[in-house]
Enzyme design. Structure first.
Site, PDB file in Angstrom:
ATOM      1  NE  ARG A 126     -11.266 -18.153  32.597  1.00  0.00           N
ATOM      2  CZ  ARG A 126     -12.571 -18.159  32.342  1.00  0.00           C
ATOM      3  NH1 ARG A 126     -13.236 -17.031  32.239  1.00  0.00           N
ATOM      4  NH2 ARG A 126     -13.228 -19.286  32.190  1.00  0.00           N
ATOM      5  N   GLY A 184      -7.450 -32.495  29.704  1.00  0.00           N
ATOM      6  CA  GLY A 184      -7.417 -33.918  30.030  1.00  0.00           C
ATOM      7  C   GLY A 184      -6.044 -34.550  29.882  1.00  0.00           C
ATOM      8  N   GLY A 239     -15.348 -20.278  23.930  1.00  0.00           N
ATOM      9  CA  GLY A 239     -14.934 -19.042  23.266  1.00  0.00           C
ATOM     10  C   GLY A 239     -15.437 -18.929  21.848  1.00  0.00           C
ATOM     11  CB  THR A 250      -2.697 -21.049  26.218  1.00  0.00           C
ATOM     12  OG1 THR A 250      -4.095 -20.763  26.168  1.00  0.00           O
ATOM     13  CG2 THR A 250      -2.327 -21.948  25.041  1.00  0.00           C
ATOM     14  CG  ASP A 292     -11.058 -28.475  29.789  1.00  0.00           C
ATOM     15  OD1 ASP A 292     -11.322 -29.555  29.226  1.00  0.00           O
ATOM     16  OD2 ASP A 292     -10.072 -27.777  29.465  1.00  0.00           O
TER      17      ASP A 292
END
Length: 505
Positions: free
Chosen positions: A19, A83, A422, A16, A243
């Site tokens: 950075r 991925g 998060g 979504t 990630d």
């Protein structure tokens, strides 16, 4: 940060948003600073979902320009993303089309079709050890071949998303190991793409870049990118391109006796092993073996995670959406616990038209009270996630207790669960997770993916020796929040209820 010293430039892209971040290591600690933040917009056109790869490239260039404007010296650049998704490159070295997004509807039925008509489910798992999900690259490529997709038909190279962005920066075509491992095309024992699976798609190994491990230099910025950004020939490093691979590399563990929970839209709970675990039990429970750093395997299970909460939040009235997360979640703590329980991984929650409706229907079908208010729905989600975490945590311990398939690993008790991402800020869910699993929960870092990305660049530069030195520096830089389990009898009883409900659904 000041402009003294050298920095590592991390690109961290999620489904979504994205950075760019700079980081450095000084005095045995790391520092981070966000440079830019931007949306990653899903494009819907012609009945398909796409990512805008050129917009992502533009944002990377924008971040690099800002670094140059500030006069910061960049040692290297690393890119991590979600991925499975990939980009087609043509004979003229141009991108053929924006890449399909993993939630594209064309893949919904492709998995069942492939497993019925090409290879059996067990045969695919025995090769790859990867959890079956309809959007895995294997099934995306199969669907594209069946639809006679023009980009598929004319591709000279197929590059996974972080590798495609690195190619746009360097001109070098690679296939980074951790991102390739998400595809369900890779054999974790050989650490290479499987020729038979590729052949089943009408592909061969030449369609993919050279295999590289995390910490490998891919190349340097092209002359074009140097001119665009004002930077020199900065190296681009293959970090853990997936990630979650970068996030797990940032787990501040003291030793190998830990489990991790990467908590966000998806929850990924697992352990780090030397070898893949591929056996009848891991197949039955649909566990996955994804590539880690330094040749390790991330043995884990995907859990639906905060997707449930996020989707419900979008449906609630504006006055509810205006509440902060702590306010809304705090109200959920005031309602009855375990009143309604769901299996977060039930197929009905994968992509429903209404998440609230799906949760309520699940409760009706299992003869439970139907949650109505936002507080009741939120409490149902948090209770259920913690109980699902307990189930998966227990399964991980079973795999450690019963080594098989030739894996070289010792049995030990999992007594620490590191929550990263998060979700590490969610104090209610963290405490519930400790209560449910009976393990000490250590929460942090929130920025695990970016930290792992930067630390792997530092390893490539010779600033750190190995993953354990990385983890020591990370632990030295953070104040982790500890949650100890409480209310064991209450949570044991709730878990029995969870099993009765989910086993009979």
């Amino acid at each position: 940060m000041n402009n003294n010293g050298e920095y590592y430039f991390a690109v961290d892209l999620g489904a979504t948003s994205g950075r760019t971040i700079i980081g450095r290591i000084a005095d045995n600690k790391f520092e981070l600073e966000e440079i830019t933040r931007f949306p990653n917009n899903l494009i819907v056109q012609g009945g398909h979902y796409y990512w805008d790869i050129f917009a992502l490239y533009f944002e990377i260039i924008k971040g690099l320009k800002e670094v140059a404007r500030r006069g910061l010296k960049i040692t290297s650049i690393g890119i991590d993303t979600w991925g499975v998704d990939f980009v087609f490159i043509g004979d003229d070295n141009a991108i053929l089309r924006n890449p399909r997004a993993y939630r594209d509807p064309v893949t919904f039925e492709a998995m069942d079709d492939y497993l019925k008509n090409v290879f059996s489910k067990k045969d695919v798992y025995n090769v790859t050890g990867i959890q079956f999900m309809f959007f895995n690259s294997l099934f995306q490529l199969y669907a594209m071949r069946k639809e006679d997709n023009s980009a598929f038909n004319h591709a000279k190279k197929i590059l996974f998303v972080p590798d495609a962005l690195s190619w746009m920066l360097t001109g070098e075509e690679v296939c980074e190991y951790t991102i390739a491992s998400t595809s369900q095309l890779l054999d974790p024992r050989t650490k290479q793409l499987d020729e038979q699976l590729l052949a089943s798609l009408g592909l061969d190994r030449s369609k993919f870049g050279r295999m590289v491990m995390p910490g490998t230099q891919i190349g340097v910025l092209t002359k074009e990118v140097q001119e665009l950004t004002g930077l020199g020939a900065v190296p681009v490093i293959a970090v853990a391109g997936h990630d979650t691979g970068s996030a797990v590399a940032a787990v501040p563990a003291k030793n190998e006796h830990f489990a991790y929970l990467s908590s966000g839209t998806w929850s990924l709970m697992g352990i780090e092993t030397k070898d893949a675990i591929i056996n009848d039990l891991s197949y039955e429970r649909n566990f996955t073996n994804e590539g880690g750093v330094e040749g390790t395997t991330r043995f884990l299970k995907n859990i639906c995670g905060m997707w449930l909460y996020e989707r419900c939040r979008l449906e609630w009235p504006e006055e509810v959406r205006k509440l902060s997360h702590p306010e809304l979640q705090g109200s959920a703590m005031q309602v009855e616990a375990f009143r309604s329980i769901i299996n977060p991984d039930d197929q009905v929650f994968a992509s429903p038209t209404s998440m609230i409706g799906a949760i309520q229907q699940y409760c009706r079908e299992t003869n439970q009270p139907v949650p109505e208010t936002p507080a009741e729905i939120c409490r149902c989600i948090f209770d259920s996630l913690a109980l699902r975490y307990r189930q998966v945590f227990g399964w991980l311990q079973e795999f450690l207790d019963k080594p098989s398939s030739g894996a070289e690993r010792s049995s030990f008790n999992l007594d620490v669960l590191h929550v990263i991402g998060g979700g590490s800020l969610n104090k209610y869910l963290n405490q519930f997770t400790a209560n449910a699993t009976g393990a000490t929960v250590l929460a942090g870092p929130q920025e695990g993916t970016a930290i792992g990305n930067i630390m792997l660049q530092a390893k490539a530069a010779g600033m750190v020796k190995d993953i354990w030195e990385m983890r020591r520096i990370i632990a030295n830089s953070l104040d982790l929040v500890k949650y100890e389990p409480t209310d064991k009898a209450i949570w044991d009883e709730a878990y029995e209820k969870y099993l009765r409900i989910t086993d009979n659904k």
